[in-house]
Design a protein around this motif. Structure first.
Motif, PDB file in Angstrom:
ATOM      1  N   ASP A  34       0.868  -1.178   0.000  1.00  0.00           N
ATOM      2  CA  ASP A  34       0.000   0.000   0.000  1.00  0.00           C
ATOM      3  C   ASP A  34       0.902   1.224   0.000  1.00  0.00           C
ATOM      4  O   ASP A  34       1.881   1.285   0.749  1.00  0.00           O
ATOM      5  N   THR A  35       0.578   2.205  -0.836  1.00  0.00           N
ATOM      6  CA  THR A  35       1.366   3.431  -0.882  1.00  0.00           C
ATOM      7  C   THR A  35       0.688   4.506  -0.036  1.00  0.00           C
ATOM      8  O   THR A  35      -0.533   4.507   0.118  1.00  0.00           O
ATOM      9  N   SER A  36       1.478   5.412   0.501  1.00  0.00           N
ATOM     10  CA  SER A  36       0.913   6.447   1.376  1.00  0.00           C
ATOM     11  C   SER A  36       0.042   7.441   0.624  1.00  0.00           C
ATOM     12  O   SER A  36      -0.642   8.251   1.246  1.00  0.00           O
ATOM     13  N   ASP A  37       0.004   7.363  -0.710  1.00  0.00           N
ATOM     14  CA  ASP A  37      -0.891   8.234  -1.476  1.00  0.00           C
ATOM     15  C   ASP A  37      -2.165   7.503  -1.912  1.00  0.00           C
ATOM     16  O   ASP A  37      -2.899   7.972  -2.764  1.00  0.00           O
ATOM     17  N   GLY A  38      -2.427   6.339  -1.312  1.00  0.00           N
ATOM     18  CA  GLY A  38      -3.681   5.631  -1.557  1.00  0.00           C
ATOM     19  C   GLY A  38      -3.639   4.580  -2.647  1.00  0.00           C
ATOM     20  O   GLY A  38      -4.658   3.968  -2.952  1.00  0.00           O
ATOM     21  N   GLY A  39      -2.496   4.324  -3.229  1.00  0.00           N
ATOM     22  CA  GLY A  39      -2.387   3.331  -4.292  1.00  0.00           C
ATOM     23  C   GLY A  39      -1.861   2.004  -3.792  1.00  0.00           C
ATOM     24  O   GLY A  39      -1.667   1.792  -2.596  1.00  0.00           O
ATOM     25  N   VAL A  40      -1.644   1.118  -4.745  1.00  0.00           N
ATOM     26  CA  VAL A  40      -1.060  -0.192  -4.466  1.00  0.00           C
ATOM     27  C   VAL A  40      -0.007  -0.448  -5.534  1.00  0.00           C
ATOM     28  O   VAL A  40      -0.221  -0.172  -6.715  1.00  0.00           O
ATOM     29  N   ILE A  41       1.131  -0.970  -5.113  1.00  0.00           N
ATOM     30  CA  ILE A  41       2.179  -1.341  -6.056  1.00  0.00           C
ATOM     31  C   ILE A  41       2.608  -2.768  -5.745  1.00  0.00           C
ATOM     32  O   ILE A  41       2.719  -3.139  -4.576  1.00  0.00           O
ATOM     33  N   VAL A  51       1.358  -1.101 -10.909  1.00  0.00           N
ATOM     34  CA  VAL A  51       0.978  -0.027  -9.996  1.00  0.00           C
ATOM     35  C   VAL A  51      -0.482   0.345 -10.268  1.00  0.00           C
ATOM     36  O   VAL A  51      -0.928   0.367 -11.410  1.00  0.00           O
ATOM     37  N   THR A  52      -1.224   0.616  -9.183  1.00  0.00           N
ATOM     38  CA  THR A  52      -2.638   0.971  -9.296  1.00  0.00           C
ATOM     39  C   THR A  52      -2.932   2.174  -8.403  1.00  0.00           C
ATOM     40  O   THR A  52      -2.596   2.163  -7.214  1.00  0.00           O
ATOM     41  N   ASP A  53      -3.550   3.196  -8.967  1.00  0.00           N
ATOM     42  CA  ASP A  53      -4.080   4.341  -8.219  1.00  0.00           C
ATOM     43  C   ASP A  53      -3.059   5.089  -7.369  1.00  0.00           C
ATOM     44  O   ASP A  53      -3.394   5.610  -6.318  1.00  0.00           O
ATOM     45  N   SER A  54      -1.822   5.182  -7.809  1.00  0.00           N
ATOM     46  CA  SER A  54      -0.811   5.951  -7.089  1.00  0.00           C
ATOM     47  C   SER A  54      -0.426   7.172  -7.924  1.00  0.00           C
ATOM     48  O   SER A  54       0.078   7.029  -9.032  1.00  0.00           O
ATOM     49  N   GLU A  55      -0.680   8.351  -7.390  1.00  0.00           N
ATOM     50  CA  GLU A  55      -0.297   9.578  -8.084  1.00  0.00           C
ATOM     51  C   GLU A  55       1.219   9.670  -8.242  1.00  0.00           C
ATOM     52  O   GLU A  55       1.708  10.174  -9.239  1.00  0.00           O
ATOM     53  N   TYR A  56       1.948   9.183  -7.250  1.00  0.00           N
ATOM     54  CA  TYR A  56       3.403   9.245  -7.290  1.00  0.00           C
ATOM     55  C   TYR A  56       3.949   8.475  -8.492  1.00  0.00           C
ATOM     56  O   TYR A  56       4.935   8.888  -9.091  1.00  0.00           O
ATOM     57  N   PHE A  57       3.309   7.358  -8.823  1.00  0.00           N
ATOM     58  CA  PHE A  57       3.763   6.519  -9.928  1.00  0.00           C
ATOM     59  C   PHE A  57       2.835   6.602 -11.136  1.00  0.00           C
ATOM     60  O   PHE A  57       2.752   5.682 -11.922  1.00  0.00           O
ATOM     61  N   SER A  63      -0.917   7.012 -25.737  1.00  0.00           N
ATOM     62  CA  SER A  63      -2.339   6.754 -25.952  1.00  0.00           C
ATOM     63  C   SER A  63      -3.219   7.555 -25.003  1.00  0.00           C
ATOM     64  O   SER A  63      -4.432   7.597 -25.165  1.00  0.00           O
ATOM     65  N   GLY A  64      -2.619   8.184 -24.000  1.00  0.00           N
ATOM     66  CA  GLY A  64      -3.389   8.918 -22.997  1.00  0.00           C
ATOM     67  C   GLY A  64      -3.795   8.063 -21.821  1.00  0.00           C
ATOM     68  O   GLY A  64      -4.396   8.551 -20.873  1.00  0.00           O
ATOM     69  N   GLU A  65      -3.479   6.783 -21.870  1.00  0.00           N
ATOM     70  CA  GLU A  65      -3.804   5.881 -20.763  1.00  0.00           C
ATOM     71  C   GLU A  65      -2.621   5.760 -19.815  1.00  0.00           C
ATOM     72  O   GLU A  65      -1.466   5.879 -20.219  1.00  0.00           O
ATOM     73  N   ASP A  66      -2.937   5.503 -18.536  1.00  0.00           N
ATOM     74  CA  ASP A  66      -1.886   5.312 -17.550  1.00  0.00           C
ATOM     75  C   ASP A  66      -1.099   4.045 -17.864  1.00  0.00           C
ATOM     76  O   ASP A  66      -1.665   3.029 -18.270  1.00  0.00           O
ATOM     77  N   ILE A  67       0.212   4.125 -17.669  1.00  0.00           N
ATOM     78  CA  ILE A  67       1.074   2.947 -17.806  1.00  0.00           C
ATOM     79  C   ILE A  67       1.134   2.296 -16.426  1.00  0.00           C
ATOM     80  O   ILE A  67       1.608   2.906 -15.468  1.00  0.00           O
ATOM     81  N   THR A  68       0.638   1.089 -16.315  1.00  0.00           N
ATOM     82  CA  THR A  68       0.561   0.438 -15.014  1.00  0.00           C
ATOM     83  C   THR A  68       1.595  -0.669 -14.823  1.00  0.00           C
ATOM     84  O   THR A  68       1.862  -1.071 -13.701  1.00  0.00           O
ATOM     85  N   ASP A  69       2.167  -1.164 -15.904  1.00  0.00           N
ATOM     86  CA  ASP A  69       3.131  -2.263 -15.805  1.00  0.00           C
ATOM     87  C   ASP A  69       4.553  -1.731 -15.924  1.00  0.00           C
ATOM     88  O   ASP A  69       4.813  -0.773 -16.656  1.00  0.00           O
ATOM     89  N   PHE A  70       5.464  -2.358 -15.228  1.00  0.00           N
ATOM     90  CA  PHE A  70       6.864  -1.943 -15.253  1.00  0.00           C
ATOM     91  C   PHE A  70       7.763  -3.145 -14.978  1.00  0.00           C
ATOM     92  O   PHE A  70       7.301  -4.196 -14.545  1.00  0.00           O
TER      93      PHE A  70
END
Length: 129
Positions: A34-41, A51-57, A63-70
């Motif tokens: 859990d990230t301190s900004d409310g996301g999950v990595i 990464v999901t729902d983290s502003e930091y990441f 394409s305008g879509e968030d990149i979630t895989d790394f």
């Protein structure tokens, strides 16, 4: 004489105990945090992650879509940090980039990451789920 032997035995045991306390990021990082900004990595043991729902990441591709895989790896630490975490993001459409941030562990269930971790500016705290 007995006190010197007892002290020597204590010193040897102390060194063994301290050396067994691993802070190897490759052993600690795999899992969901859990990230301190409310996301999950999630760091997978195979060097991939999500990464999901983290502003930091939050990174947006062409394409305008968030990149979630790394993909992730670590390298030698900076002064004042336990290691450097390297994360490579790629949207599959020609937009790829790498970030490298120092990390500090507060045990096996919490760590901090951030560009200015030594002075605690713009630092994110991760807590194991």
């Amino acid at each position: 004489m007995g006190t010197i032997r007892l002290f020597g035995l204590f010193a040897i045991v102390s060194v063994l105990v301290l050396s067994s306390c691993s802070r190897d990021p490759l052993e600690i990082l795999p899992g969901s945090w859990d990230t301190s900004d409310g996301g999950v990595i999630t760091f997978n043991a195979d060097g991939t992650g999500t990464v999901t729902d983290s502003e930091y990441f939050r990174y947006t591709g062409f394409s305008g879509e968030d990149i979630t895989d790394f993909t992730w790896s670590t390298n030698d630490q900076d002064v004042g940090a336990d290691a450097n975490l390297i994360m490579e993001f790629d949207d599959g459409q020609g937009f790829d980039f790498t970030i490298e941030n120092p990390i500090n562990f507060s045990g096996k269930n919490e760590f901090s990451i951030g560009v200015d971790i030594i002075v605690s500016v713009d630092v994110l705290t991760m807590t194991r789920q």
